[in-house]
Design an enzyme around this catalytic site. Structure first.
Site, PDB file in Angstrom:
ATOM      1  N   HIS A   1      63.261   9.334  16.160  1.00 42.62           N
ATOM      2  CA  HIS A   1      63.880  10.575  16.657  1.00 42.62           C
ATOM      3  C   HIS A   1      64.771  11.202  15.576  1.00 42.62           C
ATOM      4  O   HIS A   1      65.852  11.731  15.851  1.00 42.62           O
ATOM      5  CB  HIS A   1      64.707  10.258  17.916  1.00 42.62           C
TER       6      HIS A   1
ATOM      7  N   SER B   1      59.069  21.156  23.320  1.00 37.94           N
ATOM      8  CA  SER B   1      59.928  20.191  24.009  1.00 37.94           C
ATOM      9  C   SER B   1      60.047  20.493  25.500  1.00 37.94           C
ATOM     10  O   SER B   1      59.984  21.654  25.916  1.00 37.94           O
ATOM     11  CB  SER B   1      61.317  20.235  23.362  1.00 37.94           C
TER      12      SER B   1
ATOM     13  N   PRO C   1      58.142  18.332  18.389  1.00 36.38           N
ATOM     14  CA  PRO C   1      58.878  19.048  19.438  1.00 36.38           C
ATOM     15  C   PRO C   1      60.378  18.933  19.239  1.00 36.38           C
ATOM     16  O   PRO C   1      60.892  17.835  18.999  1.00 36.38           O
ATOM     17  CB  PRO C   1      58.453  18.304  20.713  1.00 36.38           C
TER      18      PRO C   1
ATOM     19  N   ASP D   1      56.424  10.221  11.754  1.00 41.20           N
ATOM     20  CA  ASP D   1      57.320  11.324  12.118  1.00 41.20           C
ATOM     21  C   ASP D   1      58.722  11.110  11.543  1.00 41.20           C
ATOM     22  O   ASP D   1      59.334  10.064  11.767  1.00 41.20           O
ATOM     23  CB  ASP D   1      57.422  11.402  13.644  1.00 41.20           C
ATOM     24  N   GLY D   2      59.202  12.131  10.812  1.00 38.45           N
ATOM     25  CA  GLY D   2      60.614  12.130  10.432  1.00 38.45           C
ATOM     26  C   GLY D   2      60.847  11.843   8.968  1.00 38.45           C
ATOM     27  O   GLY D   2      60.130  11.072   8.337  1.00 38.45           O
ATOM     28  N   GLY D   3      61.859  12.511   8.422  1.00 34.41           N
ATOM     29  CA  GLY D   3      62.263  12.285   7.038  1.00 34.41           C
ATOM     30  C   GLY D   3      61.456  13.060   6.016  1.00 34.41           C
ATOM     31  O   GLY D   3      61.771  13.034   4.821  1.00 34.41           O
TER      32      GLY D   3
ATOM     33  N   LEU E   1      57.070  15.403  26.808  1.00 30.65           N
ATOM     34  CA  LEU E   1      57.608  15.147  28.150  1.00 30.65           C
ATOM     35  C   LEU E   1      58.811  14.219  28.103  1.00 30.65           C
ATOM     36  O   LEU E   1      58.745  13.129  27.523  1.00 30.65           O
ATOM     37  CB  LEU E   1      56.508  14.498  29.002  1.00 30.65           C
TER      38      LEU E   1
ATOM     39  N   GLY F   1      60.829  17.619  12.200  1.00 28.97           N
ATOM     40  CA  GLY F   1      61.630  18.601  12.914  1.00 28.97           C
ATOM     41  C   GLY F   1      62.477  19.463  11.982  1.00 28.97           C
ATOM     42  O   GLY F   1      62.270  20.670  11.858  1.00 28.97           O
TER      43      GLY F   1
ATOM     44  N   SER G   1      58.365   6.807  15.046  1.00 27.86           N
ATOM     45  CA  SER G   1      59.496   7.731  14.955  1.00 27.86           C
ATOM     46  C   SER G   1      60.758   7.070  15.464  1.00 27.86           C
ATOM     47  O   SER G   1      60.710   6.261  16.398  1.00 27.86           O
ATOM     48  CB  SER G   1      59.181   8.962  15.831  1.00 27.86           C
TER      49      SER G   1
HETATM   50  C1  LIG Z   1      67.590  19.647  16.642  1.00 23.43           C
HETATM   51  C2  LIG Z   1      66.588  18.615  17.076  1.00 23.43           C
HETATM   52  C3  LIG Z   1      66.151  18.604  18.389  1.00 23.43           C
HETATM   53  C4  LIG Z   1      65.208  17.662  18.808  1.00 23.43           C
HETATM   54  N1  LIG Z   1      64.728  17.716  20.090  1.00 23.43           N
HETATM   55  C5  LIG Z   1      63.766  16.848  20.487  1.00 23.43           C
HETATM   56  C6  LIG Z   1      63.204  16.926  21.791  1.00 23.43           C
HETATM   57  O1  LIG Z   1      63.580  17.782  22.601  1.00 23.43           O
HETATM   58  N2  LIG Z   1      62.249  16.031  22.125  1.00 23.43           N
HETATM   59  C7  LIG Z   1      61.798  15.061  21.259  1.00 23.43           C
HETATM   60  O2  LIG Z   1      60.938  14.258  21.609  1.00 23.43           O
HETATM   61  N3  LIG Z   1      62.300  14.985  20.002  1.00 23.43           N
HETATM   62  C8  LIG Z   1      63.262  15.849  19.603  1.00 23.43           C
HETATM   63  N4  LIG Z   1      63.746  15.792  18.323  1.00 23.43           N
HETATM   64  C9  LIG Z   1      63.173  14.804  17.367  1.00 23.43           C
HETATM   65  C10 LIG Z   1      61.991  15.422  16.618  1.00 23.43           C
HETATM   66  O3  LIG Z   1      60.878  15.583  17.460  1.00 23.43           O
HETATM   67  C11 LIG Z   1      61.565  14.546  15.438  1.00 23.43           C
HETATM   68  O4  LIG Z   1      61.269  13.254  15.906  1.00 23.43           O
HETATM   69  C12 LIG Z   1      62.621  14.455  14.344  1.00 23.43           C
HETATM   70  O5  LIG Z   1      63.175  15.731  14.115  1.00 23.43           O
HETATM   71  C13 LIG Z   1      62.005  13.924  13.074  1.00 23.43           C
HETATM   72  O6  LIG Z   1      62.942  13.843  12.046  1.00 23.43           O
HETATM   73  P1  LIG Z   1      63.122  14.986  10.921  1.00 23.43           P
HETATM   74  O7  LIG Z   1      63.997  16.029  11.552  1.00 23.43           O
HETATM   75  O8  LIG Z   1      63.781  14.271   9.811  1.00 23.43           O
HETATM   76  O9  LIG Z   1      61.769  15.521  10.581  1.00 23.43           O
HETATM   77  C14 LIG Z   1      64.712  16.713  17.889  1.00 23.43           C
HETATM   78  C15 LIG Z   1      65.162  16.733  16.564  1.00 23.43           C
HETATM   79  C16 LIG Z   1      66.074  17.667  16.147  1.00 23.43           C
HETATM   80  C17 LIG Z   1      66.509  17.688  14.702  1.00 23.43           C
END
Ligand SMILES: Cc1cc2nc3c(=O)[nH]c(=O)nc-3n(C[C@H](O)[C@H](O)[C@H](O)COP(=O)(O)O)c2cc1C
Length: 382
Positions: free
Chosen positions: A279, A109, A80, A310-312, A131, A333, A277
């Site tokens: 974030h 999101s 999200p 999650d991530g990377g 949420l 993301g 994660s």
């Molecule tokens: C532009 C942006 C907005 C994001 N908004 C949310 C959000 O609204 N809620 C949330 O739980 N995580 C948010 N995230 C975190 C992503 O869910 C995710 O954990 C993260 O992008 C993972 O890293 P990656 O971008 O390297 O894949 C956001 C990430 C980005 C890059």
């Protein structure tokens, strides 16, 4: 640069950078403090090597996985992310349809720019609602109810935004939601007329999950960091998380778990899954990368709960490495957000197609016909 020339995440990032006004690009691309954790999230995968097996008869491979009761046709889903209509005027609609085409899950999101009801009606494939636990309990409860009524399959409670991360690029560019017109942002809008036309001439910006209760973010410009710090409930605790789980009463996951102790508590409160994660490095810089932390968590709770890394993720091999350690699926993301900004739905489809074909090719090269053939024997850490 054209979409067909986007072979990898770097190519999409370059295209997004050209399409978007600076403040919007840096909101996606940026992270907290010195962005060390954000970089490590990807680099962690590079400290580990895959060890293939050969002669395994791999003319067909099966990359389907089941996570939190949802069958996904590929083991990578769309995390999200907020504010998608700022990145492309189709926003969440584009990502939802692309994810549905690839049979993977789409995370929506709380700060989405399209309503849960519209997404729920648009796609039948697995959907996660993310949420944010607001001080306004009426709003939090209202979102849970709307997610259920719109047939979302999984609720993910984000637990790593108890206060806003220090996103210095946003401080420099003055990025807010909705974008505030300042002298420098006006210059950057003027230099990106296609984006500016779409933003001003099409559907007005709004955050439909929030507008029934709060004006901030939709009608009152606020930075995302300030939003977290002032609108979310810093007293949120394990009892609250358990109450959300009970209220939701369907597959439930905590997004932003990093310690083994917390992973165990997630099991105790009856969560179906956890997203390991930080974030995307946007909150606590200097915190550990999900892939670095994955083995400890899988060893502690992997037989009781679904663990998502999650991530990377920037390559199919990253997914195979996380699955070899014991994750049920991966999520990300930026890998799809750059593509959304670059070319809308067609961009996200190309990003997912690139990932799917990398995962398929890499499985063949690893001698794996299905994901359960992956295990730690396939890996060596340097
Ligand atoms: C532009 C942006 C907005 C994001 N908004 C949310 C959000 O609204 N809620 C949330 O739980 N995580 C948010 N995230 C975190 C992503 O869910 C995710 O954990 C993260 O992008 C993972 O890293 P990656 O971008 O390297 O894949 C956001 C990430 C980005 C890059």
């Amino acid at each position: 640069m054209r979409l067909r020339h986007c072979h990898n995440v770097k190519d999409f990032r370059a295209m997004a950078r050209r399409r978007l006004p600076g403040p919007i690009f840096h909101y996606i691309d940026g992270a907290a403090d010195d962005e060390i954790t954000n970089r490590r999230n990807t680099e962690a995968y590079e400290d580990c090597d895959l060890v293939p097996n050969v002669l395994a008869g791999v003319e067909t491979v099966d990359m389907a996985t089941t996570v939190m009761g949802q069958r996904l046709e590929m083991p990578l889903f769309c995390s999200p992310t907020a504010l998608q209509r700022l990145f492309h005027h189709h926003g969440e609609r584009a990502v939802a349809k692309a994810a549905a085409k690839f049979g993977t899950m789409f995370g929506v999101s709380s700060l989405a720019t399209v309503s849960l009801e519209e997404i729920g009606a648009a796609i039948k494939t697995p959907k996660m609602f993310q949420l944010y636990f607001h001080k306004d309990r009426g709003l939090t409860d209202n979102m849970i109810e709307r997610g259920r009524a719109a047939n979302f399959d999984v609720l993910a409670l984000t637990v790593d935004t108890i206060t806003g991360g220090n996103r210095e690029r946003d401080l420099i560019t003055g990025f807010t939601s909705p974008p505030r017109l300042t002298l420098s942002s006006a210059v950057s809008f003027a230099l990106h007329p296609a984006w500016t036309f779409n933003y001003f001439a099409r559907e007005p910006f709004s955050l439909p999950q929030l507008t029934t209760h709060v004006k901030e973010g939709s009608n009152v410009a606020i930075s995302v960091g300030e939003y977290f710090s002032s609108m979310l409930d810093q007293s949120m605790n394990w009892r609250d998380a358990e109450r959300v789980r009970v209220k939701w009463d369907k597959p439930f996951c905590l997004k932003g778990i990093m310690s083994v102790a917390d992973a165990r508590r997630a099991v105790d409160i009856g969560a179906t899954g956890i997203m390991v994660s930080n974030h995307g490095g946007r909150q606590l810089d200097g915190s550990r990368a999900p892939f670095d932390q994955l083995a400890e968590i899988v060893d502690a709770v992997g037989d009781k709960i679904d663990v998502i890394c999650d991530g990377g993720i920037r390559r199919g091999t990253h997914v195979l490495k996380a699955l070899s350690v014991g994750a049920k699926a991966c999520s990300g993301g930026r890998f799809y957000l750059y593509a959304l900004a670059a070319a809308g739905q067609a961009g996200v489809e190309k990003a997912l197609e690139n990932m799917r074909s990398e995962i398929e090719r890499d499985m063949k090269l690893m001698g794996c016909r299905s994901l359960d053939a992956l295990n730690r024997e396939n890996l060596r850490f340097r």
